[in-house]
Write an enzyme that holds these catalytic residues in place. Sequence first.
Site, PDB file in Angstrom:
ATOM      1  N   THR A 113       1.578  -4.299   4.199  1.00 21.17           N
ATOM      2  CA  THR A 113       1.439  -4.593   5.633  1.00 21.17           C
ATOM      3  C   THR A 113       0.812  -5.956   5.912  1.00 21.17           C
ATOM      4  O   THR A 113       0.979  -6.491   7.003  1.00 21.17           O
ATOM      5  CB  THR A 113       0.603  -3.508   6.349  1.00 21.17           C
ATOM      6  OG1 THR A 113      -0.713  -3.502   5.800  1.00 21.17           O
ATOM      7  CG2 THR A 113       1.247  -2.145   6.235  1.00 21.17           C
ATOM      8  N   ASP A 114       0.092  -6.526   4.916  1.00 18.71           N
ATOM      9  CA  ASP A 114      -0.587  -7.805   5.187  1.00 18.71           C
ATOM     10  C   ASP A 114       0.394  -8.895   5.599  1.00 18.71           C
ATOM     11  O   ASP A 114       0.092  -9.713   6.465  1.00 18.71           O
ATOM     12  CB  ASP A 114      -1.355  -8.287   3.945  1.00 18.71           C
ATOM     13  CG  ASP A 114      -2.599  -7.453   3.691  1.00 18.71           C
ATOM     14  OD1 ASP A 114      -2.990  -6.683   4.588  1.00 18.71           O
ATOM     15  OD2 ASP A 114      -3.174  -7.571   2.590  1.00 18.71           O
TER      16      ASP A 114
ATOM     17  N   THR B 170       0.826  -1.212   0.000  1.00 22.58           N
ATOM     18  CA  THR B 170       0.000   0.000   0.000  1.00 22.58           C
ATOM     19  C   THR B 170       0.857   1.258   0.000  1.00 22.58           C
ATOM     20  O   THR B 170       0.451   2.296  -0.506  1.00 22.58           O
ATOM     21  CB  THR B 170      -0.932  -0.021   1.236  1.00 22.58           C
ATOM     22  OG1 THR B 170      -1.812  -1.124   1.089  1.00 22.58           O
ATOM     23  CG2 THR B 170      -1.740   1.238   1.372  1.00 22.58           C
TER      24      THR B 170
ATOM     25  N   SER C 246       1.522  -7.648  -0.808  1.00 20.52           N
ATOM     26  CA  SER C 246       2.370  -8.573  -0.038  1.00 20.52           C
ATOM     27  C   SER C 246       1.770  -9.962   0.104  1.00 20.52           C
ATOM     28  O   SER C 246       2.468 -10.892   0.505  1.00 20.52           O
ATOM     29  CB  SER C 246       2.710  -7.989   1.330  1.00 20.52           C
ATOM     30  OG  SER C 246       1.557  -7.884   2.124  1.00 20.52           O
TER      31      SER C 246
END
Length: 415
Positions: free
Chosen positions: A161-162, A81, A128
């Site tokens: 961030t996942d 992101t 990710s």
Amino acid sequence: MMREIRMLGVVRPTVALLALAVAACARPVAAPVPSPSPATPVAATSAAAASAPAAGAAARPVAVVPNPNAPKVLVIATGGTIAGVQNAPGTLGAYRAGTLTAEQITASVPELARYARVETEQFSNVASTLVTPEMWVKLAKRINVVLQRGDLAGVVVTHGTDRLEETAFFLYLTVRSSKPVVVVGAQRPATGISPDGPINLLSAVRTAASPKAVQKGVMVVMDDRILSARESRKLYQRTGGFSTGDMGMLGVVASQGPEFFFAPVRRFGERSEFDLDGVDTLPKVELTMSYPGGTGQTFTTNPKGVVVATTGMTAAENATYRALRQTGVVVVTSFTSGENVNGGGGGDGPPPARVDTTAQRDSAQRDSVARPAAAPVPPGVTALHLTATKARILLMVALTKTKDPREIQRIFNEY
Ligand code: SIN
């Protein structure tokens, strides 16, 4: 032409970023770039920023004077992101992660030049969820190589961030250097309203450039917090969503720069025993969940290891995982919350006798009655204060060295 607005002390080149966004919108989502490209120096953005006309009374350009003696930091971009672009920039609308390049992301934060001479490298440009264990290995190898450069103070990895906490923990185990490696992401796209990417990137670069960050292992810097990669977790999908629970917050990035209050003491970095030379893929390790009435997971083709997230297994689960251990599969149990510190024998003395539940006692008795002469079952391994997700990564890495559960328990006690 770049116009800037000042917001919370950070210069944001909005028009330039929106222009990049419009251009980027026309492109399909970038595919992973398998091998890293050579490091590229960031073009000096500050002069252009300084000479840009103001948009209005409140939008005066702020000159950034690059520090020619600042430490060198390499920003390796993987996507996420933080590189996300919306179809309708400046809205709360949907976006495509992994769209802006490493150069575009760094060029959008002219303040970086005050604190570091930034170089960039594009490792991949993906959401990710597309990051694979093979990519972890390539990334760790690349970072191990670049950190041998005498002129490089540290590395920043930009990441979705996942799956950020997994990549960060893998790097924590396998980057064998005392120099800082900082993994950073954003929960709002670069073109959105109040993006968190620019301030997170600035904090990450300041941390990677800081001598105070040496010997702290791989860190996650998000929302002004410096978190040890061993403990960092994405707790929720909003800004401020990265935390460490009870342990693992090392410091903060204050206006004067990174301030450390704690340091990790377990094995990592230069003291890591994990050498990726000759390793391209990682052993297959499955992750399962124990629950009331559960019978345990069986496999048509057994993996090399299984991690069971559990607060206490049912008799049927115990029997299933015992049988798996008997076939040579290494079974690790991890407390569901990741907070447990009991078991494993990692302290100064042997662990106290465990109070088994009735179901476990019954199961053990049945086992001893049913198979009195059977070969001894290899022991299970206990993860100490590690989430099941991270226990899986440590087991994958440990299995590159040994299949002996006692030795793997030693590894879990030390890292
Ligand atoms: C991703 O993980 O690539 C998308 C989500 C994010 O970065 O916050």
